[in-house]
Design an enzyme around this catalytic site. Structure first.
Site, PDB file in Angstrom:
ATOM      1  N   GLU A 198      14.824  -9.020  -2.619  1.00  0.00           N
ATOM      2  CA  GLU A 198      14.206  -7.814  -3.171  1.00  0.00           C
ATOM      3  C   GLU A 198      14.473  -6.605  -2.273  1.00  0.00           C
ATOM      4  O   GLU A 198      14.180  -6.638  -1.077  1.00  0.00           O
ATOM      5  CB  GLU A 198      12.699  -8.036  -3.329  1.00  0.00           C
ATOM      6  CG  GLU A 198      12.396  -9.126  -4.332  1.00  0.00           C
ATOM      7  CD  GLU A 198      10.975  -9.643  -4.276  1.00  0.00           C
ATOM      8  OE1 GLU A 198      10.497 -10.116  -5.310  1.00  0.00           O
ATOM      9  OE2 GLU A 198      10.347  -9.584  -3.200  1.00  0.00           O
TER      10      GLU A 198
ATOM     11  N   ARG B 154       1.057 -11.781   4.957  1.00  0.00           N
ATOM     12  CA  ARG B 154       1.056 -10.576   4.131  1.00  0.00           C
ATOM     13  C   ARG B 154      -0.289  -9.864   4.259  1.00  0.00           C
ATOM     14  O   ARG B 154      -1.145  -9.893   3.375  1.00  0.00           O
ATOM     15  CB  ARG B 154       1.363 -10.942   2.677  1.00  0.00           C
ATOM     16  CG  ARG B 154       2.784 -11.450   2.482  1.00  0.00           C
ATOM     17  CD  ARG B 154       3.059 -11.765   1.035  1.00  0.00           C
ATOM     18  NE  ARG B 154       4.439 -12.232   0.851  1.00  0.00           N
ATOM     19  CZ  ARG B 154       4.977 -12.527  -0.330  1.00  0.00           C
ATOM     20  NH1 ARG B 154       4.259 -12.405  -1.433  1.00  0.00           N
ATOM     21  NH2 ARG B 154       6.221 -12.947  -0.410  1.00  0.00           N
TER      22      ARG B 154
ATOM     23  N   ARG C 186      14.563  -7.286   1.634  1.00  0.00           N
ATOM     24  CA  ARG C 186      13.815  -8.467   2.060  1.00  0.00           C
ATOM     25  C   ARG C 186      14.821  -9.493   2.565  1.00  0.00           C
ATOM     26  O   ARG C 186      15.767  -9.848   1.870  1.00  0.00           O
ATOM     27  CB  ARG C 186      13.033  -9.012   0.866  1.00  0.00           C
ATOM     28  CG  ARG C 186      12.362 -10.345   1.076  1.00  0.00           C
ATOM     29  CD  ARG C 186      11.513 -10.698  -0.141  1.00  0.00           C
ATOM     30  NE  ARG C 186      11.017 -12.081  -0.092  1.00  0.00           N
ATOM     31  CZ  ARG C 186      10.013 -12.539  -0.828  1.00  0.00           C
ATOM     32  NH1 ARG C 186       9.399 -11.747  -1.682  1.00  0.00           N
ATOM     33  NH2 ARG C 186       9.628 -13.796  -0.728  1.00  0.00           N
TER      34      ARG C 186
END
Length: 383
Positions: free
Chosen positions: A230, A317, A246
């Site tokens: 991504e 995250r 990414r």
């Protein structure tokens, strides 16, 4: 409790309280999960948000997933009711759970004002992960499909789906899809979506797709770097395109070389060169991130400023943070970092300039999407 406001404490010493609007809440309108935010500001100043409507659960394709769109004409203070703008229904006689369409990316053609949304459609392959089940070929029966829809009236109405798979996918590739988030309009008029493909061996590469005739025909670049997925792109001052990717290496690399992969192209993606900031400047836990460019007046001088958002952590995250660079992405000084959300979440985000002095962000919590606005002066520590 007011679902539209939540209180978050950043970890900075000043304990800034910032309010986020819950743009899409888990369970709202009968959908278990809202994921994969895309956000743009149209030529008229309207905000267009796009996202996955994951009706049954939080899983990626394949499942019953449509693309939803929310529209705001007052800078994100209020949002119109959600519209479903991509839904393949029971195409080919298969149930909705075998006709999912997801991972949206949105761009505005600055010349025409047309808004484009790209997404991945899977037909068949029940209860399997599209990333693994999609195979070589062009036909929907064997491989994921690259779909577009467009709006020529500032997001009020939307076209039927337009399938451009055969224009841009090499038959040997196992999968081709957009990088979710947003795309860009170059100064000379070309429109560009970030994209990603899995080659014949299954190795993923980030790239771009582009149209120089306002969406009539599309062309694809080469892979910028192996084992990347991504990505998001911006145009730099010299006209080149920076691709921020990414990088799967970062799942195991946690030292000083952990960081987003960054490459630059001077020929619309035909060839790429590694940027000096690659795998060092922007730590990541392996997650989608956002990158935009804006012309900002700093003490009387207009500079091209890059804004970046992601979970600012090498392992999890969490710590959703906006960062700024005033040197074309070479450095991202700590005094240009603003943390928005300390807790862990699904971690995807998308940035836009809501006006010339304000950055807007749409980002993921757990199963839901938050919208916030941060003054440019706060990110850049300007008075």
């Amino acid at each position: 409790s007011d679902r539209s406001k939540k209180e978050y404490f950043a970890t900075s010493p000043d304990k800034v309280i910032r309010y986020a609007k819950v743009l899409r809440a888990a369970g709202q309108d009968g959908s278990d999960t809202y994921r994969i935010p895309g956000l743009v500001t149209t030529n008229a100043g309207t905000l267009i948000a796009v996202y996955d409507i994951r009706y049954n659960n939080s899983r990626d394709l394949q499942d019953n997933i449509d693309i939803g769109m929310s529209r705001s004409t007052d800078g994100g203070e209020t949002w119109e009711p959600m519209k479903v703008i991509m839904d393949m229904e029971e195409w080919g006689g298969k149930p909705e759970a075998e006709n999912g369409v997801g991972d949206p990316c949105v761009l505005v053609d600055r010349t025409t004002g047309t808004i484009w949304v790209a997404a991945l459609w899977m037909n068949g392959f029940p209860a399997t992960a599209a990333w693994n089940s999609s195979g070589p070929g062009i036909d929907p029966s064997v491989t994921g499909q690259f779909l577009l829809v467009k709006s020529e009236d500032d997001g009020l109405t939307w076209s039927e789906e337009i399938n451009i798979t055969s224009q841009i996918k090499k038959p040997g590739w196992r999968l081709l899809l957009q990088g979710p988030g947003n795309g860009i309009s170059l100064s000379e008029g070309t429109i560009v979506f970030p994209a990603q493909f899995r080659d014949e061996t299954g190795l993923p590469y980030s790239t771009i797709i582009r149209s120089s005739d306002h969406g009539e025909t599309w062309h694809i670049g080469t892979g910028a770097r192996g084992n990347t997925t991504e990505a998001q792109c911006v145009q730099l001052s010299d006209g080149s395109i920076m691709l921020n990717m990414r990088d799967n290496r970062n799942s195991s690399v946690k030292d000083a070389t952990n960081g987003r992969a960054v490459a630059v192209t001077h020929n619309l993606g035909q060839t790429w060169e590694t940027h000096p900031s690659s795998n060092s400047a922007l730590p990541e836990p392996v997650c989608m991130a956002s990158l935009i460019a804006a012309d900002i007046s700093i003490e009387g001088t207009v500079k091209k400023v890059l804004f970046f958002s992601n979970p600012d952590d090498k392992y999890e995250r969490k710590h959703m943070t906006i960062k700024a660079s005033i040197d074309q992405g070479m450095t991202w000084p700590e005094n240009y970092h603003v943390e928005l959300y300390e807790s862990s979440g699904f971690g995807y985000s998308c940035l836009t300039m809501t006006d010339e002095k304000t950055v807007g962000i749409l980002y993921e919590g757990i199963k839901e999407l938050y919208f916030q606005k941060i003054p440019v002066n706060e990110i850049l520590n300007l008075k």
